[in-house]
Each structure stands twice: as structure tokens, then as C-alpha cells.
Design an enzyme around this catalytic site. Structure first.
Site, mmCIF file in Angstrom:
data_model
loop_
_atom_site.group_PDB
_atom_site.id
_atom_site.type_symbol
_atom_site.label_atom_id
_atom_site.label_comp_id
_atom_site.label_asym_id
_atom_site.label_seq_id
_atom_site.Cartn_x
_atom_site.Cartn_y
_atom_site.Cartn_z
ATOM 1 N N HIS A 107 22.079 87.563 4.567
ATOM 2 C CA HIS A 107 22.880 87.514 5.797
ATOM 3 C C HIS A 107 23.972 86.442 5.691
ATOM 4 O O HIS A 107 25.118 86.662 6.096
ATOM 5 C CB HIS A 107 21.990 87.198 7.001
ATOM 6 C CG HIS A 107 21.172 88.342 7.495
ATOM 7 N ND1 HIS A 107 20.015 88.749 6.875
ATOM 8 C CD2 HIS A 107 21.340 89.170 8.572
ATOM 9 C CE1 HIS A 107 19.497 89.765 7.546
ATOM 10 N NE2 HIS A 107 20.281 90.052 8.568
ATOM 11 N N ARG A 114 19.918 82.214 10.950
ATOM 12 C CA ARG A 114 18.813 82.595 10.070
ATOM 13 C C ARG A 114 17.737 81.509 10.016
ATOM 14 O O ARG A 114 16.559 81.800 9.815
ATOM 15 C CB ARG A 114 19.331 82.887 8.658
ATOM 16 C CG ARG A 114 20.415 83.942 8.605
ATOM 17 C CD ARG A 114 19.991 85.202 9.355
ATOM 18 N NE ARG A 114 18.918 85.906 8.678
ATOM 19 C CZ ARG A 114 18.073 86.743 9.279
ATOM 20 N NH1 ARG A 114 18.127 86.944 10.578
ATOM 21 N NH2 ARG A 114 17.146 87.371 8.572
ATOM 22 N N HIS A 147 14.840 82.015 7.190
ATOM 23 C CA HIS A 147 15.325 81.295 6.015
ATOM 24 C C HIS A 147 15.210 79.790 6.209
ATOM 25 O O HIS A 147 15.268 79.278 7.328
ATOM 26 C CB HIS A 147 16.795 81.642 5.741
ATOM 27 C CG HIS A 147 16.994 82.956 5.089
ATOM 28 N ND1 HIS A 147 16.721 83.179 3.755
ATOM 29 C CD2 HIS A 147 17.435 84.142 5.580
ATOM 30 C CE1 HIS A 147 16.992 84.444 3.450
ATOM 31 N NE2 HIS A 147 17.414 85.050 4.542
ATOM 32 N N ASP A 199 18.286 77.536 1.779
ATOM 33 C CA ASP A 199 18.672 78.917 1.477
ATOM 34 C C ASP A 199 20.089 79.168 1.973
ATOM 35 O O ASP A 199 20.945 79.719 1.270
ATOM 36 C CB ASP A 199 17.750 79.925 2.180
ATOM 37 C CG ASP A 199 16.312 79.851 1.718
ATOM 38 O OD1 ASP A 199 16.058 79.315 0.632
ATOM 39 O OD2 ASP A 199 15.452 80.349 2.467
#
Length: 248
Positions: A160, A193, A199, A203
């Protein structure tokens, strides 16, 4: 045994990705093999005993507090939707124009083809590092209800985030005057995220770098350069047409 499993998983994902591209009738600027290898480009995820991992945990806990804000929570849910249409829709406001296949075909084309090209570079490192996601480590659920589809899939890097940061770079190239707003929205997209619990912060941070690596590779494609020029021309034509004529 573990290496065999990762190789099988990687091959299956690559084949699925290639089938998806054919179904979408999108011809990428480069094959996956022609793109940079993120396993060699990016650092490994933080070790569980490192300060960076401690920060990841702190950010996970911070993310859970952000869910209490209704407006931010709604954005997090929208940012979780895994389609180009949903992603690009989030940038129409900062960009200053509605972007769609019908309304802005040239802009859509360069975005879609660029995304299809860079999308694939996340697959190998996800399988190679096979990092557990935050919600898995803590035995909790994602805020966005993605548990089933994300469980067992590598957390590093964040697809994403790669997508959103790439779109920000592309749209800023088309409309440089809106770059501040575009990048600000992309930053929030990555944070979404973390808030979702999908995440780790590391990340997301390294995925912005991954997107920049992919974006740099796109610049070496004559076809990309041609389509980007067409997208820029289309943007100028639309904005010029929307300006009121000067009175004589």
C-alpha cells in the site's frame, strides 16, 4: 524446507501477478526481472532486540490511539482498499482534479501502467524476509478487517505504501504546484497502515524508499517518458480550458 516453501510461494505470487496484469490488459514498462531487486536494495527488517524494533512497537501502540479519531479512522479504512481506483481517488483532492479512465485517460494510463510495473517489486522481499505483521505478533485483529487476507503474507515491505508514494511522485511530476499537498496525503496513507495494525513503521519507512527506487527506474523507459509527457500535456489542456478568458 523453509527455503523451498518461500520459493514456491514466490513463484505462485509472481504467476498470479502476471495473470492479473494480463486480465487488466496492462503492459508494464519493465518486466519484474528488469526492475531493481529490493532484497539487494533494502536493509533487512529490524531485529527483535534492536532499538528500531522497540520503536516499531511504540508506533503500533500509537496507531491504536489514532483509531479513536472518527475522521482519521475513516481515512484508514479507505486507505486499506486494494484497488487502483480507490487509491487514486484519495489523491484527486490534493491533485486538484478528478482522475479517472474516462475523464483523464492519459493521466490514468501513466498512473496505471506505472503502478502495474512497480507493484511487482514487493513480491520477492515479502517472501524472502517473511516478516510477521504487527497484528499477528500481538495476537490481535487489524482495525480494517484485513486479518484473513493478510495473515501469513510478509509484512515487509508495504505494498500500500509503495503504491501511494509512487502515485505521489507521478502526480507531482504532472502538477508540481500541488506537490506539497500530494506528498502530505501520501504520508498519511503510509501511516494508515500502521494505524490499521497491518504494518510496522519500519515497513512503511522503507517502502517509501522502495517506491522511489521503482520511480527512478521508470524514468529510464522511453515509453514512460512519452506517456508522462502526454499526461502533462493533458493536464495543461484541462487546466487551461478551465481558466476564465481575459476580457478584452
Amino acid at each position: 524446507m523453509r527455503n523451498t516453501f518461500l520459493i514456491i510461494s514466490l513463484l505462485a505470487t509472481l504467476l498470479l501477478g502476471q495473470a492479473t496484469l494480463r486480465a487488466q490488459n496492462v503492459e508494464p514498462y519493465f518486466t519484474t526481472e528488469e526492475m531493481p531487486d529490493l532484497i539487494q536494495c533494502l536493509p533487512a527488517p529490524p531485529d527483535s532486540l534492536s532499538a528500531a524494533y522497540t520503536y516499531d512497537i511504540m508506533r503500533y501502540l500509537w496507531g491504536k490511539t489514532q483509531r479513536q479519531d472518527p475522521e482519521r479512522a475513516a481515512m484508514v479504512r479507505r486507505d486499506a482498499v486494494w484497488t487502483y481506483e480507490a487509491l487514486i481517488a484519495e489523491f484527486c483532492g490534493p491533485f486538484g482534479m478528478v482522475i479517472s479512465k474516462e475523464a483523464t485517460p492519459e493521466i490514468w494510463k501513466v498512473l496505471e501502467t506505472s503502478l502495474a510495473t512497480v507493484d511487482q517489486i514487493r513480491i520477492a522481499p515479502k517472501a524472502y524476509f517473511h516478516r510477521k505483521r504487527p497484528f499477528e505478533v500481538f495476537g490481535e485483529k487489524t482495525f480494517t478487517g484485513e486479518d484473513e487476507e493478510l495473515s501469513g503474507e510478509g509484512s515487509y515491505p508495504s505494498g500500500h505504501t509503495i503504491r501511494s508514494w509512487l502515485v505521489a511522485q507521478l502526480l507531482s511530476e504532472i502538477n508540481p504546484d500541488a506537490a506539497n499537498k500530494i506528498y502530505a496525503r501520501a504520508w498519511l496513507y503510509g501511516e494508515s497502515r500502521v494505524i490499521a495494525g497491518a504494518h510496522w513503521q519500519s515497513d512503511v519507512d522503507n517502502s517509501r524508499l522502495a517506491a522511489s527506487i521503482g520511480y527512478t527506474r521508470l524514468q529510464t523507459s522511453p515509453l514512460f517518458q512519452e506517456q508522462m509527457a502526454q499526461a502533462q500535456a493533458a493536464y495543461r489542456a484541462v487546466t487551461a480550458a478551465s481558466k476564465p478568458a481575459l476580457a478584452l
